[in-house]
Motif scaffolding. Structure first.
Motif, mmCIF file in Angstrom:
data_model
loop_
_atom_site.group_PDB
_atom_site.id
_atom_site.type_symbol
_atom_site.label_atom_id
_atom_site.label_comp_id
_atom_site.label_asym_id
_atom_site.label_seq_id
_atom_site.Cartn_x
_atom_site.Cartn_y
_atom_site.Cartn_z
ATOM 1 N N LEU A 95 -9.238 3.417 -6.333
ATOM 2 C CA LEU A 95 -7.893 3.914 -6.595
ATOM 3 C C LEU A 95 -7.046 2.801 -7.207
ATOM 4 O O LEU A 95 -7.221 1.613 -6.907
ATOM 5 C CB LEU A 95 -7.247 4.408 -5.309
ATOM 6 N N ARG B 15 0.836 -1.206 0.000
ATOM 7 C CA ARG B 15 0.000 0.000 0.000
ATOM 8 C C ARG B 15 0.866 1.249 0.000
ATOM 9 O O ARG B 15 0.468 2.305 -0.498
ATOM 10 C CB ARG B 15 -0.933 0.004 1.212
ATOM 11 N N SER C 41 4.411 3.988 -4.204
ATOM 12 C CA SER C 41 3.889 5.203 -4.833
ATOM 13 C C SER C 41 3.341 4.936 -6.227
ATOM 14 O O SER C 41 2.461 5.633 -6.691
ATOM 15 C CB SER C 41 4.984 6.261 -4.896
ATOM 16 N N GLY D 5 -3.921 1.880 -6.708
ATOM 17 C CA GLY D 5 -3.190 1.069 -5.749
ATOM 18 C C GLY D 5 -4.064 0.041 -5.060
ATOM 19 O O GLY D 5 -3.638 -1.103 -4.828
ATOM 20 N N ASP D 6 -5.304 0.418 -4.743
ATOM 21 C CA ASP D 6 -6.219 -0.525 -4.090
ATOM 22 C C ASP D 6 -6.645 -1.627 -5.049
ATOM 23 O O ASP D 6 -6.795 -2.795 -4.650
ATOM 24 C CB ASP D 6 -7.445 0.219 -3.559
ATOM 25 N N ALA E 254 -0.299 5.127 -7.202
ATOM 26 C CA ALA E 254 -1.204 4.319 -6.384
ATOM 27 C C ALA E 254 -2.453 5.089 -6.001
ATOM 28 O O ALA E 254 -3.525 4.505 -5.838
ATOM 29 C CB ALA E 254 -0.475 3.827 -5.129
ATOM 30 N N ASP E 255 -2.336 6.415 -5.847
ATOM 31 C CA ASP E 255 -3.490 7.207 -5.416
ATOM 32 C C ASP E 255 -4.295 7.775 -6.586
ATOM 33 O O ASP E 255 -5.190 8.592 -6.382
ATOM 34 C CB ASP E 255 -3.047 8.342 -4.487
ATOM 35 N N GLN E 256 -4.020 7.317 -7.809
ATOM 36 C CA GLN E 256 -4.804 7.790 -8.959
ATOM 37 C C GLN E 256 -6.174 7.144 -8.954
ATOM 38 O O GLN E 256 -6.314 5.931 -8.809
ATOM 39 C CB GLN E 256 -4.091 7.471 -10.276
ATOM 40 N N ALA F 153 -9.100 0.344 2.531
ATOM 41 C CA ALA F 153 -8.301 1.245 3.362
ATOM 42 C C ALA F 153 -9.058 1.732 4.586
ATOM 43 O O ALA F 153 -8.477 1.896 5.664
ATOM 44 C CB ALA F 153 -7.832 2.433 2.525
#
Length: 455
Positions: A160, A10, A13, A162-163, A138-140, A324
């Motif tokens: 997201l 997680r 980046s 990354g998730d 990852a946060d896109q 998350a």
């Protein structure tokens, strides 16, 4: 909330868009034609170049390869993919209101939605000079998956990148899927289950996706027999039952079922007939996939690694892994031990109370489907009360060789008299969505039509 196991990925980046070992790896099959990872990447980059400069795209492609190329291209362009539960005019109106800049992509030349359309690029032979896979933050925000919500208004659930990578990785580990495996599916890629398991799972594990969405028993058999082993097919209970009743089911290594409860009897039959290990996935749009079980062997669910379930004031919750934040689950769950295992007792919305007695619509559906000769069935609880103040259940049944009296006689030996349907309506087919699910709104329309003809 109980302690969860931290997932070190997680913190990463960026994550690669594709997880294939090299340019020559087989990433997909379009019919009998293999598609290399280099060819897939080339198609993605061409699509990304030609996308209009907008922020949201509705991916209506039914071919799984076209869907995968489109959503990956959108991610490269930092565009958010909209995945509504349907493409009816009211839903498209809601999407346009939610994202005024939205356009749509479809591989159906006759598709007509009240949105600007982008045509799929024509096939090209060139491949990129190097297999340079883009890395995505990852946060896109990659996608917004919509549910109808209790009011019927679509509710967005952000996903997201990354998730999604964590989600696919946990599933690949649990099902032991990776390079060399072939993924088949009967569920559409727009559905959360289909999106996770028949698109993201192969792209992010190195397995090969198959383009066709299977439906008829003959097409399932043909696709299984044509696919290189080891093969995993993601299916629904409705499609599984129809496939097994369609004749001699093809042999396959792994079956995975989701979208509705699967009976142990059907799971055992599927394993015996196909030679497969059969897993069932528990999940929801809000949290994604949460747990699996070997339905033929146990009623107990095993959460994905790092995920834990617990209850707060009677409300089931989940967190950890790709989830998350603590997320509510719309089901009645009995947590076992440390929260990594649980029993499922039905959906909160499915619980019914008739004359002071409680039951679940899922259990009642199971009893109907267990009657020999019943090929499909669904109970329905109307919103309105009868004149005596009691709401009575209805049931819609597909049973070509039976009459209503025979079915009711069998049902009396299976359920409390309070839950016998009044009336039991025989129909030629149930209006299931292409995912195999049966929207409550469609049952309401069936009930209205029956009442009009019964007057």
């Amino acid at each position: 909330m109980p302690a969860t196991v931290p997932n070190p990925s997680r913190a990463a980046s960026t994550h690669p868009l594709l997880a294939y070992d090299g340019a020559g790896a087989i990433a997909a099959y379009r019919g009998s034609r293999p598609v290399t990872a280099a060819r897939l990447l080339a198609d993605i980059l061409v699509m990304a170049e030609e996308m209009p400069d907008r922020g949201h795209v509705l991916n209506a492609c039914s071919d799984r390869y076209d869907f995968a190329v489109t959503i990956c291209a959108a991610i490269v362009r930092r565009q958010v993919t909209l995945l509504p539960p349907s493409t009816t005019p009211p839903m498209i109106d809601a999407m346009r209101a939610f994202a005024p800049d939205a356009y749509f992509v479809s591989d159906d030349p006759h598709a007509s939605l009240d949105l600007p359309r982008m045509q799929l690029p024509e096939a090209r032979d060139r491949e990129p000079p190097s297999f340079d896979v883009p890395r995505i933050a990852a946060d896109q925000l990659a996608a917004l998956v919509f549910t109808s919500g209790s009011t019927g208004e679509p509710r967005p659930h952000p996903k997201l990148w990354g998730d999604l990578v964590l989600d696919a990785g946990l599933e690949a580990t649990r099902l032991a899927i990776g390079p060399g495996h072939t993924i088949l599916g009967t569920v559409p890629p727009q559905h959360m289950y289909g999106f996770e398991s028949t698109v993201l799972l192969p792209l992010l594990s190195g397995a090969a996706l198959t383009a066709e969405r299977l439906y008829l028993p003959a097409s399932i058999d043909a696709a299984v027999n044509a696919a290189p082993a080891p093969r995993t097919m993601f299916i629904t209970p409705f499609h599984l039952r129809a496939w097994l009743e369609g004749g001699e089911a093809a042999r396959i290594e792994t079956l995975v079922s989701a979208t509705a409860p699967l009976s142990a009897a059907l799971a055992r039959e599927a394993e015996e007939r196909t030679g497969a290990r059969l897993f069932e996935i528990y999940g929801c749009t809000e949290a994604g996939q949460v747990a699996t079980r070997r339905t033929a062997q146990t009623a107990e669910w095993h959460a994905f690694d790092g995920m834990r379930l617990w209850t707060e004031n009677g409300q089931a919750m989940v967190a950890g892994g790709h989830v998350a934040q603590p997320t509510a689950l719309m089901d009645v769950i009995e947590v076992v031990g440390d929260g990594s295992h649980f029993l499922l007792h039905g959906r909160t919305a499915d619980l019914v109370n008739i004359a002071g007695k409680r039951n679940s619509l899922g259990y009642l559906d199971h009893q109907l489907l267990s009657i020999a000769g019943v090929t499909d069935a669904a109970f329905y609880l109307p919103d309105d009360e009868e004149p005596d103040g009691v709401t009575r259940l209805m049931a819609f049944v597909v049973a070509p060789t039976l009459d209503a009296a025979t079915i009711l006689a069998s049902l009396r030996g299976r359920v409390d008299p309070a839950f016998l349907p009044r009336p039991l309506v025989l129909v030629d087919r149930l209006p299931r969505a292409i995912s195999g699910k049966l929207p409550r709104e469609q049952l309401r329309l069936l009930a209205q039509a029956h009442r009009r003809t019964d007057k």
